[in-house]
Design an enzyme around this catalytic site. Structure first.
Site, PDB file in Angstrom:
ATOM      1  N   GLY A 108      17.694 119.402 -16.469  1.00  0.00           N
ATOM      2  CA  GLY A 108      16.728 118.958 -15.911  1.00  0.00           C
ATOM      3  C   GLY A 108      17.124 117.243 -15.632  1.00  0.00           C
TER       4      GLY A 108
ATOM      5  N   ASN B  84      25.962 119.385 -11.852  1.00  0.00           N
ATOM      6  CA  ASN B  84      25.464 118.217 -11.428  1.00  0.00           C
ATOM      7  C   ASN B  84      24.153 119.174 -10.676  1.00  0.00           C
ATOM      8  OD1 ASN B  84      23.916 115.916 -11.402  1.00  0.00           O
ATOM      9  ND2 ASN B  84      24.839 115.221  -9.557  1.00  0.00           N
TER      10      ASN B  84
ATOM     11  N   ASP C 210      26.314 110.783 -10.471  1.00  0.00           N
ATOM     12  CA  ASP C 210      25.787 110.455 -11.630  1.00  0.00           C
ATOM     13  C   ASP C 210      26.508 108.936 -11.973  1.00  0.00           C
ATOM     14  OD1 ASP C 210      24.265 112.294 -12.275  1.00  0.00           O
ATOM     15  OD2 ASP C 210      25.347 113.218 -14.130  1.00  0.00           O
TER      16      ASP C 210
ATOM     17  N   THR D  69      21.359 122.575 -14.487  1.00  0.00           N
ATOM     18  CA  THR D  69      22.300 122.569 -15.742  1.00  0.00           C
ATOM     19  C   THR D  69      21.875 123.625 -16.340  1.00  0.00           C
ATOM     20  OG1 THR D  69      22.324 120.125 -15.285  1.00  0.00           O
ATOM     21  CG2 THR D  69      22.590 121.045 -17.602  1.00  0.00           C
TER      22      THR D  69
END
Ligand code: DON
Length: 569
Positions: free
Chosen positions: A471, A399, A421, A379
């Site tokens: 992260g 992502n 996600d 990211t």
């Protein structure tokens, strides 16, 4: 005397070598710590950073520069910079309340709760991570357009033009880039057509051009967001989806909206902390942890002491448990934001922490399998401030690194794999080992929960710092630690960004820590208290800036864990 000359020459040589650290293509490393008077741009790629600084120089404000950097990253940093993804922007104004722009992807209208389950009810991660079915409806172009319409100053075309030029005229690749782009290009034929020749271009020392992407950017430059969400590009996206089992339609694209939202605002030891509200979990979790930690005197305990790590880890555990239970898209679920960010609630949580004993994640409901993947995800965050103190913190992503790995044929950009996600199945870990609840279940048009945490800190109406990181779930804890170092331990922003980091996310019940950066005695003490420890290479890549109110200067800090740059003027 002769001896002294030789020594001097040797020292000069060492100095020069340190200043010109060669990268793969023989370029010198861009500046990572910079002080300036009028403005600052910190991003993961120096070409993009320079675009931002040029816009500031030409009289653009920090929002204009953020738009220029965003489009430039879509060209020079396909790992995470994007047109086919989404993100969040937090904006702090010198003279009015702060705001935020949510340009998170949404689930396509044909998406449904169990779409990533096999017939036997198991999660099929391949489907939510790779290829067209993994993609949500992209939000980036709408988000940047909304930010510009509301708060930009320079003409839109001038902000997109630098990216058009980078795509049309190309730029030189580093050896690492060329290798990585060529290696991922095999995933899909359309991706190979764009990136498959990266290594050859590098080997011939030529510029890497992206003609299809240039045409897409020209449509965006000339027609605004409708150049992307309607017409040729939207049709190309839908056609590719239909050919490859994806769900995004031209109606989904035409119906996508970026949203301006009230940021999450908390306080920590007299500082005002402004961060991203749901559908990011970042702001709420950050404020919840800071509220808990306000109950301890961390400054006295010291930055890398077992006592501090113990307290911070317990705060992380509690906040991540609440993340799983309560958080999702606020347009679909009721989130008890007031409660979660309330200081009295934090006192209740703090009373559950038993000092000298590791907490147990299994105390708070579901158990979990799986471990946190530390590889192959990306990211990116950039922080920008202008001479008026207008400050912008943007975190944006596909992502996974290169998202779904699928380039939209003839449009030249990668699609996200953000659908991962969502909660594919309650209690099952996603790419980041995150356990999530039903609040984040898949529904048509819903935004998947994020951990991105673009954050700005202010004190007495003066900018203090802006920060963010990639992260996955470690983003929230990276930003937390940058803030703790800056506020409790009075580090400069570059010290705060480089300091060793650790991470706990409730499940798996283990502390990840950057190996070789912590005192073995500290680690032993944590183990004695009952913690499981897991060494990892590195956590986060923070890009931050700070304002020194005394000297009226900005300091930019690109994380030494990465190859980003900080430039001011
Ligand atoms: O929104 C999120 O939380 C994730 N999609 C972010 C992914 C990420 O940070 C991967 N990077 N390193």
């Amino acid at each position: 005397m002769k001896k002294f000359d030789r020594l001097q020459r040797f020292c000069l040589f060492l100095l020069a070598a340190a200043l010109i650290v060669p990268t793969g293509c023989g370029e010198s490393m861009p500046p990572q710590n910079t002080v300036s008077r009028k403005g600052m741009v910190v991003s993961v790629n120096d070409l993009a950073t320079r675009v931002g600084v040029d816009i500031l120089r030409q009289g653009g404000n920090a929002v204009d520069a953020a738009i220029g950097v965003g489009f430039a990253l879509a060209v020079v940093y396909p790992e995470a910079g994007n047109l086919g993804g989404g993100g969040f922007m937090v904006i702090r104004f010198p003279d009015r309340p702060p705001t935020s722009i949510d340009f998170r992807e949404t689930a396509p209208s044909a998406a449904h709760r169990d779409m990533y389950l096999t017939e036997s009810g198991a999660v099929d991660p391949e489907k939510s991570l790779r290829g067209y079915l993994a993609a949500g409806v992209p939000g980036t172009v709408k988000g940047l357009e909304l930010a510009h319409r509301l708060y930009g100053r320079m003409p839109w075309k001038r902000l997109v033009q630098p990216a058009v030029e980078l795509a049309e005229q190309g730029f030189r690749l580093s050896e690492d880039q060329a290798r990585s782009w060529r290696n991922m290009a095999g995933a899909f034929p359309s991706t190979f057509r764009v990136f498959g020749h990266a290594w050859d271009v590098f080997a011939r020392n030529e510029r890497f051009c992206q003609p299809d992407l240039a045409q897409t950017l020209i449509a965006i430059r000339d027609e605004g967001d409708s150049g992307f969400y309607t017409g040729r590009i939207a049709e190309l996206i839908e056609a590719d989806m239909k050919r490859n089992g994806g769900l995004v339609t031209v109606q989904d694209l035409a119906g996508y909206r970026a949203v301006e939202r009230q940021p999450i605002i908390g306080s920590y030891r007299g500082y005002e902390v402004i961060s991203m509200p749901p559908p990011s979990s970042g702001g709420i979790a950050l404020i919840e942890m800071l509220n808990i930690l306000e109950g301890y005197n961390l400054a006295d305990l010291g930055p890398e002491s077992p006592e501090t790590v113990h307290r911070v880890v317990e705060a992380m555990r509690l906040a991540f448990a609440d993340r799983a239970l309560y958080l999702g898209d606020p347009d679909f679920v009721d989130i008890p934001v007031e409660k979660l960010t309330d200081k009295t609630y934090a006192d209740e949580l703090l009373s559950q922490i038993q000092l000298g004993v590791a907490g147990r994640s299994s105390m708070f409901s579901v158990s979990a399998r799986g471990s946190f993947f530390h590889e192959s995800h990306e990211t990116t965050h950039y922080s920008i401030a202008d001479s008026t103190g207008l400050t912008v913190a943007v975190t944006t992503t596909l992502n996974g690194v290169y998202g779904s790995l699928a380039v939209v044929d003839s449009a030249g950009f990668l699609l996200n794999n953000e659908m991962d996600d969502f909660t594919a199945k309650p209690g099952e870990p996603n790419l980041y080992g995150l356990i999530q609840g039903t609040a984040n279940a898949i529904e048509p048009h819903k935004r998947m929960l994020s951990s991105m945490t673009p954050t700005i800190v202010v004190r007495d109406s003066q900018l203090v710092l802006a920060a963010g990181s990639p992260g996955g779930p470690t983003i929230i804890n990276t930003v937390l630690q940058v803030l703790l170092h800056s506020i409790d331990f009075e580090s400069t922003i570059d010290e705060a960004v480089s300091a060793p980091r650790f991470h706990h996310q409730w499940f798996p019940d283990v502390i990840d820590y950057e190996s070789d950066r912590f005192d073995p005695l500290l680690l032993r003490q944590l183990e004695e208290w009952g913690y499981s420890l897991n060494p990892v290479t590195s956590l986060g890549k923070a890009h931050a800036l700070a304002f020194d109110a005394l000297n009226k200067t900005f300091r930019g800090a690109a994380d030494p864990r990465g190859k980003g740059s900080a430039r001011g003027y």
